[in-house]
Write a protein that holds these residues in place. Structure first.
Motif, PDB file in Angstrom:
ATOM      1  N   SER A   1      36.665   2.442 -17.780  1.00 17.12           N
ATOM      2  CA  SER A   1      37.286   1.939 -19.013  1.00 17.12           C
ATOM      3  C   SER A   1      36.264   1.294 -19.941  1.00 17.12           C
ATOM      4  N   VAL A   2      35.113   0.881 -19.388  1.00 16.98           N
ATOM      5  CA  VAL A   2      34.072   0.189 -20.163  1.00 16.98           C
ATOM      6  C   VAL A   2      34.686  -0.983 -20.946  1.00 16.98           C
ATOM      7  N   ASP A   3      35.591  -1.693 -20.287  1.00 16.10           N
ATOM      8  CA  ASP A   3      36.231  -2.838 -20.943  1.00 16.10           C
ATOM      9  C   ASP A   3      35.489  -4.136 -20.633  1.00 16.10           C
ATOM     10  N   ALA A   4      35.039  -4.272 -19.394  1.00 15.90           N
ATOM     11  CA  ALA A   4      34.465  -5.544 -18.955  1.00 15.90           C
ATOM     12  C   ALA A   4      33.654  -5.327 -17.691  1.00 15.90           C
ATOM     13  N   VAL A   5      32.813  -6.335 -17.389  1.00 11.85           N
ATOM     14  CA  VAL A   5      32.115  -6.369 -16.109  1.00 11.85           C
ATOM     15  C   VAL A   5      32.844  -7.394 -15.250  1.00 11.85           C
ATOM     16  N   ASP A   6      33.227  -6.994 -14.041  1.00 11.04           N
ATOM     17  CA  ASP A   6      33.942  -7.886 -13.132  1.00 11.04           C
ATOM     18  C   ASP A   6      33.043  -8.178 -11.940  1.00 11.04           C
ATOM     19  N   ALA A   7      33.008  -9.436 -11.530  1.00 11.68           N
ATOM     20  CA  ALA A   7      32.131  -9.803 -10.412  1.00 11.68           C
ATOM     21  C   ALA A   7      32.819 -10.815  -9.512  1.00 11.68           C
ATOM     22  N   VAL A   8      32.498 -10.737  -8.233  1.00 14.25           N
ATOM     23  CA  VAL A   8      33.103 -11.649  -7.249  1.00 14.25           C
ATOM     24  C   VAL A   8      32.028 -12.187  -6.310  1.00 14.25           C
ATOM     25  N   LEU A   9      32.306 -13.360  -5.789  1.00 14.20           N
ATOM     26  CA  LEU A   9      31.521 -13.890  -4.679  1.00 14.20           C
ATOM     27  C   LEU A   9      32.406 -13.833  -3.438  1.00 14.20           C
TER      28      LEU A   9
ATOM     29  N   PRO B   1      36.171 -10.198   4.663  1.00 16.97           N
ATOM     30  CA  PRO B   1      35.721 -11.002   3.527  1.00 16.97           C
ATOM     31  C   PRO B   1      36.855 -11.808   2.900  1.00 16.97           C
ATOM     32  N   VAL B   2      36.466 -12.939   2.316  1.00 19.57           N
ATOM     33  CA  VAL B   2      37.400 -13.803   1.597  1.00 19.57           C
ATOM     34  C   VAL B   2      36.860 -13.977   0.184  1.00 19.57           C
ATOM     35  N   LEU B   3      37.760 -13.948  -0.813  1.00 19.60           N
ATOM     36  CA  LEU B   3      37.345 -14.097  -2.210  1.00 19.60           C
ATOM     37  C   LEU B   3      37.073 -15.570  -2.506  1.00 19.60           C
ATOM     38  N   ARG B   4      35.850 -15.902  -2.933  1.00 17.47           N
ATOM     39  CA  ARG B   4      35.487 -17.296  -3.197  1.00 17.47           C
ATOM     40  C   ARG B   4      35.470 -17.631  -4.684  1.00 17.47           C
ATOM     41  N   GLU B   5      34.795 -16.791  -5.465  1.00 10.22           N
ATOM     42  CA  GLU B   5      34.678 -17.037  -6.909  1.00 10.22           C
ATOM     43  C   GLU B   5      34.788 -15.704  -7.646  1.00 10.22           C
ATOM     44  N   THR B   6      35.194 -15.776  -8.904  1.00  6.57           N
ATOM     45  CA  THR B   6      35.250 -14.565  -9.723  1.00  6.57           C
ATOM     46  C   THR B   6      34.652 -14.850 -11.104  1.00  6.57           C
ATOM     47  N   ALA B   7      34.182 -13.818 -11.756  1.00 14.13           N
ATOM     48  CA  ALA B   7      33.656 -13.963 -13.118  1.00 14.13           C
ATOM     49  C   ALA B   7      33.829 -12.635 -13.841  1.00 14.13           C
ATOM     50  N   THR B   8      34.042 -12.703 -15.126  1.00 14.78           N
ATOM     51  CA  THR B   8      34.160 -11.473 -15.905  1.00 14.78           C
ATOM     52  C   THR B   8      33.495 -11.663 -17.266  1.00 14.78           C
ATOM     53  N   ARG B   9      32.975 -10.591 -17.829  1.00  9.47           N
ATOM     54  CA  ARG B   9      32.356 -10.604 -19.168  1.00  9.47           C
ATOM     55  C   ARG B   9      32.846  -9.360 -19.899  1.00  9.47           C
ATOM     56  N   ASP B  10      33.328  -9.545 -21.108  1.00  6.48           N
ATOM     57  CA  ASP B  10      33.677  -8.380 -21.925  1.00  6.48           C
ATOM     58  C   ASP B  10      32.404  -7.613 -22.281  1.00  6.48           C
ATOM     59  N   PHE B  11      32.533  -6.324 -22.467  1.00  6.54           N
ATOM     60  CA  PHE B  11      31.388  -5.525 -22.898  1.00  6.54           C
ATOM     61  C   PHE B  11      31.062  -5.853 -24.347  1.00  6.54           C
ATOM     62  N   PRO B  12      29.802  -6.153 -24.672  1.00  5.47           N
ATOM     63  CA  PRO B  12      29.432  -6.259 -26.084  1.00  5.47           C
ATOM     64  C   PRO B  12      29.753  -4.925 -26.777  1.00  5.47           C
ATOM     65  N   ALA B  13      30.310  -5.021 -28.001  1.00  3.41           N
ATOM     66  CA  ALA B  13      30.845  -3.827 -28.675  1.00  3.41           C
ATOM     67  C   ALA B  13      29.798  -2.714 -28.818  1.00  3.41           C
ATOM     68  N   GLU B  14      28.575  -3.097 -29.181  1.00  5.52           N
ATOM     69  CA  GLU B  14      27.552  -2.076 -29.429  1.00  5.52           C
ATOM     70  C   GLU B  14      27.138  -1.368 -28.137  1.00  5.52           C
ATOM     71  N   LEU B  15      27.021  -2.175 -27.086  1.00  2.00           N
ATOM     72  CA  LEU B  15      26.656  -1.608 -25.784  1.00  2.00           C
ATOM     73  C   LEU B  15      27.752  -0.660 -25.302  1.00  2.00           C
ATOM     74  N   ARG B  16      29.002  -1.079 -25.500  1.00  2.00           N
ATOM     75  CA  ARG B  16      30.131  -0.229 -25.104  1.00  2.00           C
ATOM     76  C   ARG B  16      30.065   1.124 -25.832  1.00  2.00           C
ATOM     77  N   HIS B  17      29.790   1.040 -27.120  1.00  2.00           N
ATOM     78  CA  HIS B  17      29.719   2.243 -27.943  1.00  2.00           C
ATOM     79  C   HIS B  17      28.630   3.196 -27.411  1.00  2.00           C
ATOM     80  N   THR B  18      27.470   2.634 -27.081  1.00  2.00           N
ATOM     81  CA  THR B  18      26.368   3.468 -26.591  1.00  2.00           C
ATOM     82  C   THR B  18      26.712   4.065 -25.228  1.00  2.00           C
TER      83      THR B  18
END
Ligand SMILES: Nc1ncnc2c1ncn2[C@@H]1O[C@H](COP(=O)(O)OP(=O)(O)O)[C@@H](O)[C@H]1O
Ligand SMILES: [Mg+2]
Length: 364
Positions: free
Chosen positions: A12-20, A29-46
């Protein structure tokens, strides 16, 4: 305790999702932490541009490789900061698929996002390029989440299907009898066609809650045209991506359907395409569907899946895992296996001649 980070950015190139992940000795495994970043528009386009053949691909791909590596490192460092004083053994970074051609005489797959940059910036060994070894062993190189699904979602009581609703949909079939092999495959589009249609007509990234589709009417003729695509009837193992189910695919289907169909009715039909193509490819043994991925936030699609499959539908939060983090967790889990030189691919899913140690390790 062992700690691992998993990072995923899907079709989908919507976001980067990350977990610890925190992994107890000999435990799941147990989920400890989560983080997400939206794709910068220009990078998404490329990135989207790189998904189909075009000009000057090598320069663009290499630049994106490094730029993504920096973005992935940034999100990993965010998790490192929140993890406190623990040692993180490994980062598993899936990377951004820009081309996936697992069939033909020279099969390949390409995920961008430099492991060298991530390892260098975080100081943590980083596994990338998970899929190539499986493809080299004759497999589809996908889907890979079933290895993680088997670990955390198997049940002796029922045959569960885990359905990931990303850009593409993939299912994992977890047999009740654990001695039987786990199977799984990409069923076709989940959100990718609905997303691009919504962008084209509403200038929004996706159809919020499926409301636009819910207000349209299903066009059975158009749906029939779409479902006639041989991908849906091809037996597994199989995998697909945006190089197949894309704008050109949709425009061909619309052109082939004859009568013009209103945009809202096309959207309604695309939602049903997702629901019916998934339901139609489930074996009769399945007792229940557990959804994960961004499509979980689409109640219209969830309702259609229930109607079309005739099965109870829930999401993986009912099994203790919030649905938006499963894919990232899968690659953290696989990276740990790779670090320990243990295979983590399932030939029963990918069709490879053997299980492989997935990925290449970059040391800081
Ligand atoms: N609130 C929502 N309503 C409808 N669809 C949603 C919503 N939130 C997310 N989605 C869908 O989920 C997609 C992202 O899912 P994700 O699992 O991240 O896919 P990928 O793995 O391909 O990146 C979005 O592009 C969108 O289609
Ligand atoms: Mg995503």
């Amino acid at each position: 305790m062992t700690y691992a980070i998993g990072i995923m950015s899907g079709t989908s190139v919507d976001a980067v999702d990350a977990v610890l992940l925190e992994i107890p000795p000999d435990g799941n495994p147990v989920l400890r932490e989560t983080a997400t970043r939206d794709f910068p528009a220009e990078l998404r386009h490329t990135v989207l541009g790189l998904m189909t053949p075009g000009e000057n691909e090598i320069d663009q791909a290499c630049r994106v490789h490094v730029e993504l590596g920096k973005l992935y490192a940034e999100i990993a460092l965010d998790l490192v900061g929140r993890a406190g004083s623990v040692t993180i053994s490994v980062i598993g970074c899936h990377g951004q698929t820009v081309r996936h051609r697992p069939d033909g005489p020279h099969p390949f797959t390409l995920q961008l996002g430099s492991g060298a940059v991530i390892a260098g910036r975080t100081g943590i060994p980083t596994v990338t390029d998970f899929r190539s070894a499986d493809i080299a062993a004759g497999g589809q190189g996908a889907p890979f989440a079933p290895f993680f699904h088997r670990a955390v979602f198997s049940s002796d009581m029922s045959c569960r299907a885990i359905v990931n609703l990303g850009g593409i949909a993939n299912v994992t079939l977890l047999p009740r009898d654990r001695s039987e092999p786990v199977t799984g495959f990409d069923t076709g589009p989940a959100n990718c066609l609905m997303d691009l249609w919504t962008r084209r007509h509403l200038a929004k990234p996706f159809d919020e809650s499926g409301a636009w589709a819910a207000g349209g009417a299903l066009d059975e003729h158009l749906l029939g045209q779409m479902l006639a695509d041989p991908y849906f009837s091809r037996p597994p193992p199989k995998s697909t991506g945006r190089e197949y189910f894309n704008e050109a695919w949709l425009d061909r289907a619309l052109a082939g359907s004859g009568e013009p169909v209103s945009p809202a009715n096309v959207q309604a039909t695309l939602a049903m395409l997702t629901a019916r193509s998934i339901s139609g490819q489930l074996p009769p043994a399945v007792d229940a569907l557990y959804l994960c991925g961004g499509g979980c936030a689409n109640p219209h699609l969830r309702a259609l899946l229930g109607e079309e499959s005739g099965l109870p539908v829930d999401d993986t939060s009912a099994l203790g895992w919030p649905p938006e983090w499963i894919e990232a967790a899968a690659f953290g889990w696989m990276a740990l296996a790779t670090l320990h030189q243990s295979p983590s691919t399932l030939p029963s899913v990918t069709g490879a001649s053997r299980a492989t140690m997935a990925g290449a390790i970059h040391y800081p």
